[in-house]
Design a protein around this motif. Structure first.
Motif, PDB file in Angstrom:
ATOM      1  N   LEU A 408      42.406  29.159  46.901  1.00 49.21           N
ATOM      2  CA  LEU A 408      42.633  30.310  46.039  1.00 49.21           C
ATOM      3  C   LEU A 408      41.268  30.894  45.694  1.00 49.21           C
ATOM      4  O   LEU A 408      40.488  30.275  44.971  1.00 49.21           O
ATOM      5  CB  LEU A 408      43.387  29.913  44.770  1.00 49.21           C
ATOM      6  N   ARG A 409      40.984  32.072  46.227  1.00 44.93           N
ATOM      7  CA  ARG A 409      39.692  32.699  45.960  1.00 44.93           C
ATOM      8  C   ARG A 409      39.559  33.080  44.485  1.00 44.93           C
ATOM      9  O   ARG A 409      40.552  33.376  43.817  1.00 44.93           O
ATOM     10  CB  ARG A 409      39.523  33.953  46.824  1.00 44.93           C
ATOM     11  N   VAL A 410      38.334  33.045  44.009  1.00 42.15           N
ATOM     12  CA  VAL A 410      38.056  33.410  42.613  1.00 42.15           C
ATOM     13  C   VAL A 410      38.509  34.849  42.363  1.00 42.15           C
ATOM     14  O   VAL A 410      38.274  35.751  43.182  1.00 42.15           O
ATOM     15  CB  VAL A 410      36.559  33.258  42.305  1.00 42.15           C
ATOM     16  N   GLY A 411      39.170  35.067  41.227  1.00 41.57           N
ATOM     17  CA  GLY A 411      39.788  36.357  40.948  1.00 41.57           C
ATOM     18  C   GLY A 411      38.841  37.543  40.974  1.00 41.57           C
ATOM     19  O   GLY A 411      39.215  38.637  41.406  1.00 41.57           O
ATOM     20  N   ARG A 412      37.632  37.330  40.518  1.00 44.06           N
ATOM     21  CA  ARG A 412      36.701  38.464  40.471  1.00 44.06           C
ATOM     22  C   ARG A 412      36.337  38.966  41.868  1.00 44.06           C
ATOM     23  O   ARG A 412      35.795  40.068  42.012  1.00 44.06           O
ATOM     24  CB  ARG A 412      35.437  38.080  39.711  1.00 44.06           C
ATOM     25  N   ASP A 413      36.621  38.152  42.880  1.00 48.50           N
ATOM     26  CA  ASP A 413      36.320  38.558  44.250  1.00 48.50           C
ATOM     27  C   ASP A 413      37.509  39.218  44.953  1.00 48.50           C
ATOM     28  O   ASP A 413      37.404  39.605  46.112  1.00 48.50           O
ATOM     29  CB  ASP A 413      35.867  37.342  45.074  1.00 48.50           C
ATOM     30  N   TRP A 414      38.651  39.318  44.246  1.00 49.29           N
ATOM     31  CA  TRP A 414      39.834  39.904  44.884  1.00 49.29           C
ATOM     32  C   TRP A 414      39.645  41.404  45.097  1.00 49.29           C
ATOM     33  O   TRP A 414      39.259  42.148  44.188  1.00 49.29           O
ATOM     34  CB  TRP A 414      41.066  39.705  44.018  1.00 49.29           C
ATOM     35  N   ARG A 415      39.960  41.843  46.285  1.00 41.29           N
ATOM     36  CA  ARG A 415      40.053  43.277  46.557  1.00 41.29           C
ATOM     37  C   ARG A 415      41.462  43.743  46.194  1.00 41.29           C
ATOM     38  O   ARG A 415      42.383  42.932  46.140  1.00 41.29           O
ATOM     39  CB  ARG A 415      39.748  43.556  48.020  1.00 41.29           C
ATOM     40  N   PRO A 416      41.670  45.039  45.962  1.00 41.31           N
ATOM     41  CA  PRO A 416      43.003  45.514  45.576  1.00 41.31           C
ATOM     42  C   PRO A 416      44.103  45.095  46.557  1.00 41.31           C
ATOM     43  O   PRO A 416      45.175  44.639  46.140  1.00 41.31           O
ATOM     44  CB  PRO A 416      42.832  47.036  45.528  1.00 41.31           C
ATOM     45  N   LEU A 417      43.863  45.261  47.858  1.00 43.36           N
ATOM     46  CA  LEU A 417      44.888  44.882  48.835  1.00 43.36           C
ATOM     47  C   LEU A 417      45.142  43.381  48.803  1.00 43.36           C
ATOM     48  O   LEU A 417      46.288  42.930  48.900  1.00 43.36           O
ATOM     49  CB  LEU A 417      44.465  45.322  50.233  1.00 43.36           C
ATOM     50  N   GLU A 418      44.090  42.600  48.644  1.00 43.02           N
ATOM     51  CA  GLU A 418      44.245  41.148  48.579  1.00 43.02           C
ATOM     52  C   GLU A 418      45.101  40.756  47.380  1.00 43.02           C
ATOM     53  O   GLU A 418      45.963  39.879  47.470  1.00 43.02           O
ATOM     54  CB  GLU A 418      42.865  40.493  48.489  1.00 43.02           C
ATOM     55  N   LYS A 419      44.880  41.406  46.259  1.00 40.89           N
ATOM     56  CA  LYS A 419      45.669  41.132  45.060  1.00 40.89           C
ATOM     57  C   LYS A 419      47.129  41.482  45.279  1.00 40.89           C
ATOM     58  O   LYS A 419      48.035  40.735  44.864  1.00 40.89           O
ATOM     59  CB  LYS A 419      45.104  41.936  43.887  1.00 40.89           C
ATOM     60  N   ALA A 420      47.389  42.587  45.947  1.00 41.24           N
ATOM     61  CA  ALA A 420      48.768  43.035  46.179  1.00 41.24           C
ATOM     62  C   ALA A 420      49.526  42.076  47.083  1.00 41.24           C
ATOM     63  O   ALA A 420      50.667  41.700  46.801  1.00 41.24           O
ATOM     64  CB  ALA A 420      48.766  44.446  46.772  1.00 41.24           C
ATOM     65  N   ILE A 421      48.901  41.665  48.191  1.00 45.80           N
ATOM     66  CA  ILE A 421      49.628  40.802  49.140  1.00 45.80           C
ATOM     67  C   ILE A 421      49.723  39.368  48.627  1.00 45.80           C
ATOM     68  O   ILE A 421      50.642  38.626  49.003  1.00 45.80           O
ATOM     69  CB  ILE A 421      48.989  40.836  50.537  1.00 45.80           C
ATOM     70  N   MET A 422      48.786  38.975  47.742  1.00 48.23           N
ATOM     71  CA  MET A 422      48.870  37.640  47.157  1.00 48.23           C
ATOM     72  C   MET A 422      50.117  37.522  46.284  1.00 48.23           C
ATOM     73  O   MET A 422      50.683  36.429  46.126  1.00 48.23           O
ATOM     74  CB  MET A 422      47.610  37.358  46.335  1.00 48.23           C
ATOM     75  N   ALA A 423      50.560  38.627  45.742  1.00 51.15           N
ATOM     76  CA  ALA A 423      51.739  38.626  44.876  1.00 51.15           C
ATOM     77  C   ALA A 423      52.980  38.138  45.611  1.00 51.15           C
ATOM     78  O   ALA A 423      53.900  37.612  44.989  1.00 51.15           O
ATOM     79  CB  ALA A 423      51.974  40.028  44.318  1.00 51.15           C
ATOM     80  N   TYR A 424      53.031  38.340  46.923  1.00 49.47           N
ATOM     81  CA  TYR A 424      54.184  37.843  47.676  1.00 49.47           C
ATOM     82  C   TYR A 424      53.787  36.779  48.706  1.00 49.47           C
ATOM     83  O   TYR A 424      54.470  36.565  49.704  1.00 49.47           O
ATOM     84  CB  TYR A 424      54.973  38.987  48.331  1.00 49.47           C
ATOM     85  N   GLY A 425      52.666  36.071  48.431  1.00 50.74           N
ATOM     86  CA  GLY A 425      52.414  34.828  49.129  1.00 50.74           C
ATOM     87  C   GLY A 425      51.510  34.836  50.326  1.00 50.74           C
ATOM     88  O   GLY A 425      51.549  33.880  51.112  1.00 50.74           O
ATOM     89  N   TYR A 426      50.681  35.870  50.486  1.00 49.95           N
ATOM     90  CA  TYR A 426      49.668  35.859  51.543  1.00 49.95           C
ATOM     91  C   TYR A 426      48.288  35.863  50.907  1.00 49.95           C
ATOM     92  O   TYR A 426      48.113  36.305  49.770  1.00 49.95           O
ATOM     93  CB  TYR A 426      49.812  37.076  52.459  1.00 49.95           C
ATOM     94  N   GLY A 427      47.295  35.367  51.657  1.00 50.86           N
ATOM     95  CA  GLY A 427      45.928  35.383  51.162  1.00 50.86           C
ATOM     96  C   GLY A 427      45.549  34.167  50.354  1.00 50.86           C
ATOM     97  O   GLY A 427      44.445  34.100  49.803  1.00 50.86           O
ATOM     98  N   LEU A 428      46.446  33.190  50.239  1.00 48.29           N
ATOM     99  CA  LEU A 428      46.135  31.915  49.590  1.00 48.29           C
ATOM    100  C   LEU A 428      46.878  30.808  50.324  1.00 48.29           C
ATOM    101  O   LEU A 428      47.856  31.070  51.039  1.00 48.29           O
ATOM    102  CB  LEU A 428      46.522  31.921  48.115  1.00 48.29           C
ATOM    103  N   ASN A 429      46.434  29.577  50.166  1.00 50.97           N
ATOM    104  CA  ASN A 429      47.068  28.431  50.817  1.00 50.97           C
ATOM    105  C   ASN A 429      47.437  27.395  49.774  1.00 50.97           C
ATOM    106  O   ASN A 429      46.661  27.124  48.847  1.00 50.97           O
ATOM    107  CB  ASN A 429      46.124  27.792  51.848  1.00 50.97           C
ATOM    108  N   VAL A 430      48.602  26.794  49.943  1.00 49.82           N
ATOM    109  CA  VAL A 430      49.054  25.745  49.026  1.00 49.82           C
ATOM    110  C   VAL A 430      49.646  24.607  49.847  1.00 49.82           C
ATOM    111  O   VAL A 430      50.051  24.787  50.995  1.00 49.82           O
ATOM    112  CB  VAL A 430      50.110  26.274  48.030  1.00 49.82           C
TER     113      VAL A 430
END
Length: 621
Positions: A408-430
């Motif tokens: 999970l990348r640090v929030g301050r480094d999120w780009r707008p698109l990254e934030k949007a797609i993370m909302a439905y489960g892309y751009g992070l690993n669990v």
């Protein structure tokens, strides 16, 4: 003169005889003295030697003698037994015998090697070569961990230089069903993987030692004393329920075969304690025959492998939204339009147009557009802190060896698109274990418990979100198993179920695969009084479907349907498949849309292609 001359020689002859006798006696005395002196020197040498042996170098020679006949031998100890929560053995130690030899002594009787090789089931030439290469040693193993009766047959041959030693071998009654959780030990009975490694110090104990006398053939003839008392290993009782574990393993195996999937995993947790009741992973291996396994089979994917969670992440996005105070389960309305939202050059889309949705409807219909739009209204730090609070991006603390912390990348480094797609489960690993812990936190009123494999290992929980938000989320997630939702196949007869499906493209080098997916389902049962949480992940199906609601939700239903009965959890939904909730009658849609139909006879979901579960290349960032 003549007469005198005739008389004189006579005395002279007499004197010469006496002189000779005197000389002979003197010579004898000298010889005697010499003999006595030599004997005296010899005796003195023997006394000096005896003094040297008995006094000066007594300890040295005593040690040398002891080294040949007095031995300090280890006393093997049994490793502690591992039990499941109901006292069923999952790992036990059985006594075995190892055969060893003194190479020099055995090579001196090389004619016996063929008989020895036959009894050991080996090759005589290889055994002889093995001994010659180690001829400077006094101890080498010939065969480890033989059954006692087979080892006795070797000893009955009475071959010089061949001896035995008692040891213990680990046996796993449940075999491949619990292999990834329990792990294995090596030939020296030390933990190598899984809980055998994590609790090695607790289970191993400490071998003892005894001093014994061996005869010239190396056989033990007497035990003198115990140098160090053996300390057997301590037993370990796990939180694992063998019955639920078998259900998880069996259903997962059948699913992988049905869909020709590459791998899969499942985690079942107690909501209120964090106890892990089952953890299954496939492909698997037989820990009782480890030599035939491959590293890829021995990996516990539930704790070590990461996956992009897809729409199962929407529950945590909504947790942040409800916590922000900007949203309630029923408002404000989110406009998803025709199912496409072009954001920073990226097409965030739903499979079907959903129009206007409530926040509950975003979960019910699993709208990517709705989740992304909600995320963009939230403060980035709130969203990031919420994800972190649920444990994403860090280890769960379960103590399982090799557990991954995900990404999970640090929030301050999120780009707008990254934030949007993370909302439905892309751009992070669990990991599946992290996801199960997150859903258990929602189910327990927002209290997070550290997952544990140990029964009754109570640890204080930590409040992550407010109880009100947690209860609202459970109610919202219950709509996902409704008749017109993606998780209908997760329903359990006579029990209410809350949960979320998810389907994500598999990441590959350079981007995302177009035709391989991760199929997920995370669920809570019973929804009215949460007791259990389970997460199912199936990777790389190649036939029959790939949606989380199609592939993974039925596994949840079968396993948890058995679990609630094994644990005597009372039903809360007798006679009905589905319990309604806020705005659940129309699936969370706002407006005059036609309410969804009631469950059919076979209870199949109406939409064969759920809105978030027809991922395309456009879903990948």
């Amino acid at each position: 003169m003549k007469w005198r001359d005739r008389i004189r020689p006579q005395p002279q002859r007499a004197k010469s005889s006496r002189s000779r006798r005197r000389g002979a006696g003197s010579s004898a005395r000298k010889r005697m003295v010499l003999v006595v002196a030599v004997l005296g020197l010899i005796s003195l040498g023997l006394v000096a030697r005896a003094f040297d042996l008995q006094v000066v170098r007594k300890q040295f020679y005593q040690k040398q003698g002891d080294a040949r006949f007095l031995r300090e031998m280890p006393i093997a100890v049994s490793r502690g037994t591992i039990f499941d929560r109901n006292g069923e053995p999952l790992a036990v130690s059985t006594p075995v015998t190892s055969i060893w030899a003194n190479p020099a002594e055995l090579l001196a009787n090389a004619d016996r090697i063929p008989a020895l090789a036959k009894a050991l089931g080996g090759d005589p030439q290889q055994i002889e070569q093995y001994l010659e290469q180690r001829s400077d040693r006094e101890f080498v193993y010939l065969r480890r961990q033989m059954p006692p009766e087979a080892a006795q047959a070797v000893l009955d041959l009475d071959i010089p230089g061949v001896n035995s030693q008692r040891e213990f071998k680990r046996f796993y009654p449940s075999g491949e069903v619990t292999a990834h959780v329990i792990g294995v030990t090596n030939i020296d009975d030390h933990g190598q993987e899984g809980l055998e490694l994590a609790y090695d110090d607790w289970l191993a104990g400490k071998p003892g030692a005894k001093r014994v006398i061996r005869d010239g053939k190396g056989h033990e003839v007497a035990e003198l004393e115990q140098v160090r008392a053996p300390k057997p290993g301590q037993n370990l009782t796990l939180s694992i329920d063998r019955g639920i574990q078998f259900l998880a393993y069996n259903e997962l195996k059948n699913t992988l075969e049905k869909y020709s999937a590459a791998s899969g995993s499942m985690v079942v947790m107690d909501v209120h304690t964090g106890e892990i009741l089952a953890m299954a992973s496939l492909p698997t291996y037989n820990p009782n025959a480890l030599a035939g396994s491959k590293p890829v089979q021995r990996r516990n994917r539930a704790a070590t492998d990461v996956v992009e969670p897809g729409s199962t992440m929407k529950a945590f996005t909504l947790a942040a939204a409800l916590s922000s105070g900007k949203y309630t389960p029923t408002s404000p309305a989110i406009e998803t339009g025709n199912g496409h939202w072009f954001f920073y050059g990226h097409d965030i889309h739903d499979d079907d147009p959903n129009g206007t949705l409530t926040p509950t409807g975003v979960l019910t219909r699993s709208s990517n557009v709705g989740a992304a739009k909600i995320a963009m209204t939230l403060d980035t730090s709130l969203m990031y802190n919420t994800y972190r609070a649920f444990g994403f991006g860090s280890s769960t603390g379960s103590g399982f060896p090799g557990e991954s912390s995900g990404l999970l990348r640090v929030g301050r480094d999120w780009r707008p698109l990254e934030k949007a797609i993370m909302a439905y489960g892309y751009g992070l690993n669990v990991t599946p274990l992290q996801l199960a812990t997150g859903y258990a936190t929602i189910a327990d009123g927002g209290v997070m418990h550290t997952p544990t494999f140990i029964k009754d290992d109570d640890s204080p929980g930590k409040q992550i979100i407010s109880p009100q938000v947690a209860h609202e989320l459970v109610s919202m997630l219950e709509t996902v198993t409704g008749p017109n939702s993606t998780g209908a196949n997760a329903r359990i007869a006579n029990y209410s179920v809350a949960g979320k499906t998810g389907t994500s493209h598999q990441a590959i080098a350079g981007g995302y695969s177009k035709d391989t997916y991760n199929s997920l389902f995370a669920g809570i049962v019973p929804a009215s009084d949460p007791q259990l949480v389970a997460v199912v992940v199936v990777n790389g199906t190649t036939r029959g479907g790939y949606f989380g609601g199609t592939v993974s939700a039925p596994v949840f239903s079968a396993v948890m349907g058995g679990a609630v009965r094994l644990l005597d959890i009372p039903p809360d939904n007798i006679g009905r498949w589905y319990v309604g909730g806020p705005l659940q009658g129309n699936g969370g849609l706002v407006g005059s849309q036609t309410p969804p139909p009631q469950p059919s006879a076979n209870d199949a979901p109406v939409h064969e292609a759920p809105v978030d579960e027809a991922p395309s290349e456009g879903d990948a960032p």
